[in-house]
Design an enzyme around this catalytic site. Structure first.
Site, PDB file in Angstrom:
ATOM      1  N   HIS A   1      42.412  46.526  45.612  1.00  0.00           N
ATOM      2  CA  HIS A   1      41.091  45.896  45.470  1.00  0.00           C
ATOM      3  C   HIS A   1      41.041  44.596  46.268  1.00  0.00           C
ATOM      4  O   HIS A   1      40.143  44.393  47.095  1.00  0.00           O
ATOM      5  CB  HIS A   1      40.803  45.629  43.985  1.00  0.00           C
ATOM      6  N   GLU A   2      41.993  43.730  46.011  1.00  0.00           N
ATOM      7  CA  GLU A   2      41.939  42.397  46.622  1.00  0.00           C
ATOM      8  C   GLU A   2      42.101  42.469  48.136  1.00  0.00           C
ATOM      9  O   GLU A   2      41.379  41.801  48.882  1.00  0.00           O
ATOM     10  CB  GLU A   2      42.994  41.472  46.009  1.00  0.00           C
TER      11      GLU A   2
ATOM     12  N   HIS B   1      39.036  43.347  49.995  1.00  0.00           N
ATOM     13  CA  HIS B   1      38.115  42.238  50.298  1.00  0.00           C
ATOM     14  C   HIS B   1      38.391  41.706  51.711  1.00  0.00           C
ATOM     15  O   HIS B   1      37.467  41.335  52.439  1.00  0.00           O
ATOM     16  CB  HIS B   1      38.260  41.106  49.272  1.00  0.00           C
TER      17      HIS B   1
ATOM     18  N   HIS C   1      30.386  41.963  40.078  1.00  0.00           N
ATOM     19  CA  HIS C   1      31.324  42.864  39.407  1.00  0.00           C
ATOM     20  C   HIS C   1      30.619  43.860  38.489  1.00  0.00           C
ATOM     21  O   HIS C   1      31.256  44.745  37.921  1.00  0.00           O
ATOM     22  CB  HIS C   1      32.369  42.074  38.623  1.00  0.00           C
TER      23      HIS C   1
HETATM   24  N1  ASN Z   1      39.516  39.152  41.116  1.00  0.00           N
HETATM   25  C1  ASN Z   1      38.176  38.808  41.512  1.00  0.00           C
HETATM   26  C2  ASN Z   1      37.699  39.820  42.528  1.00  0.00           C
HETATM   27  O1  ASN Z   1      38.403  40.179  43.435  1.00  0.00           O
HETATM   28  C3  ASN Z   1      38.109  37.473  42.100  1.00  0.00           C
HETATM   29  C4  ASN Z   1      36.707  37.187  42.434  1.00  0.00           C
HETATM   30  O2  ASN Z   1      35.901  36.940  41.568  1.00  0.00           O
HETATM   31  N2  ASN Z   1      36.345  37.270  43.687  1.00  0.00           N
HETATM   32  O3  ASN Z   1      36.586  40.246  42.467  1.00  0.00           O
HETATM   33 ZN    ZN Z   2      36.766  41.757  43.926  1.00  0.00          ZN
END
Ligand code: ASN
Ligand code: ZN
Ligand code: CA
Length: 331
Positions: free
Chosen positions: A147-148, A151, A233
């Site tokens: 996931h990370e 980004h 989210h």
């Molecule tokens: N863990 C969260 C995410 O990747 C951190 C954030 O709020 N961006 O969405």
């Molecule tokens: Zn995220």
């Protein structure tokens, strides 16, 4: 000191025993992978500032699986990068997050009882909290790693702005690709599922459900004109739901022993095309057709173009892509 590539072993908290590519520098091994852009992992020593300390070891055997060994979570983090790197390379021919072979780094044991994980474009690095020892375990899991780091991929490609519908799509892409990393890895202790963060919460309750995002009480499962006002989210639910329908299909399905039940917003039936084809369509849409301002309607158009490129406009994959978006009320 002279440096050479070595193959070590590790035991992570979530991934269990794994093989790791490391660096032998002089007579000391470093948790740094020359085969994946020199990606490395540092111990933040429970601080929130500073460069941290590179993990090193005398015999190239890292972690014990117990949290009392500080290297245990470093194994999970380093392996999470390995699997994410290999997933993007083998499925899409992408070399690293930026696509140019450049490695990133991981910061583990960040802060005290820190309850999150994150990607930073600024440091080109990952940060992982330890959890609180009770309700939340360490945030170093395969789906969270995927996931990370996604980004980072999104930032280097479509650049989806992190607010409104484009922000929901940005989050959804991270959940989708993180999930596909978990399936790709096929780890004995963390098999693929369409749940997000199920290894993070100690009760086993996921943070998010892709088959029916509304199961978390906050996420959207169907598009509406107010989805853009939700936290990213939660607006991600529309994209996650569309992807589940495209990959698996509507109704009841059991995958790797986990039972799902995916509703549609228009009472239609959607037949899934599998993770590989669905992932290829979504990846091509992200990297070829989406821009910073892409919303859900434009995401439908982008994925249909990608499906046409990959499989043709008369393909079952194209038809299923259209059906999946229609089933979440995206036209
Ligand atoms: N863990 C969260 C995410 O990747 C951190 C954030 O709020 N961006 O969405
Ligand atoms: Zn995220
Ligand atoms: Ca998962």
């Amino acid at each position: 000191a002279e440096e050479q590539t070595a193959t070590g072993t590790g035991t992570g908290y979530n991934v269990g025993p794994v093989s790791l590519e490391t660096t032998l520098s002089g007579s000391t091994y470093q948790l740094k992978d020359p085969t994946r852009g020199n990606t490395y992992t540092v111990d933040m020593n429970n601080r929130r500032i500073g460069a941290g300390t590179l993990f090193t070891d005398a015999d190239n055997s890292w972690g014990t699986g117990a949290l009392t060994d500080r290297a245990t979570l470093a194994v999970d983090a380093q392996y999470g990068v390995s699997e994410t790197w290999d997933f993007y390379l083998s499925k899409f021919g992408r070399s690293g997050i930026a696509g140019d072979g450049t490695g990133s780094y991981n910061r583990v044991h960040y802060g005290n009882s820190y309850l999150n994980a994150s990607w930073s474009d600024t440091c080109f690095c990952m940060t992982y909290g330890d959890g609180n020892g009770t309700t939340y375990g360490p945030f170093v899991t395969l789906d969270v790693a995927g996931h990370e780091m996604t980004h980072g991929v999104t930032s280097r490609t479509a650049g989806l702005t992190y607010s409104g519908e484009s922000g929901g799509l940005n989050e959804s892409y991270s959940d989708i690709m993180g999930t596909l990393v978990e399936f790709y890895s096929n780890n004995a202790k963390d098999t693929g599922d369409y749940l997000i963060g199920e290894k993070v919460v100690t009760s086993g309750t996921p943070l998010r459900w892709m088959d029916d995002p509304s199961k978390d009480g906050s996420s959207a499962k169907c598009w509406s004109s107010t989805v853009k006002n939700l936290d990213v989210h939660y607006s991600s639910g529309v994209g996650n739901h569309a992807f589940f329908l495209l990959a698996v299909g509507s109704g009841a399905h059991t995958v790797n022993g986990v039972a799902y039940n995916s509703p549609t917003c228009d009472s239609s039936t959607v037949t899934g095309i599998g993770n590989d084809d669905a992932g290829a369509i979504f990846y091509r849409a992200l990297t070829t057709y989406m821009t910073s301002s892409t919303n859900y309607s434009a995401a439908r158009t982008a994925t249909l173009k990608a499906a046409t490129d990959l499989f043709g406009a008369s393909s079952t994959q194209y038809t299923a892509t259209a059906a999946a978006w229609s089933a979440v009320s995206v036209s």
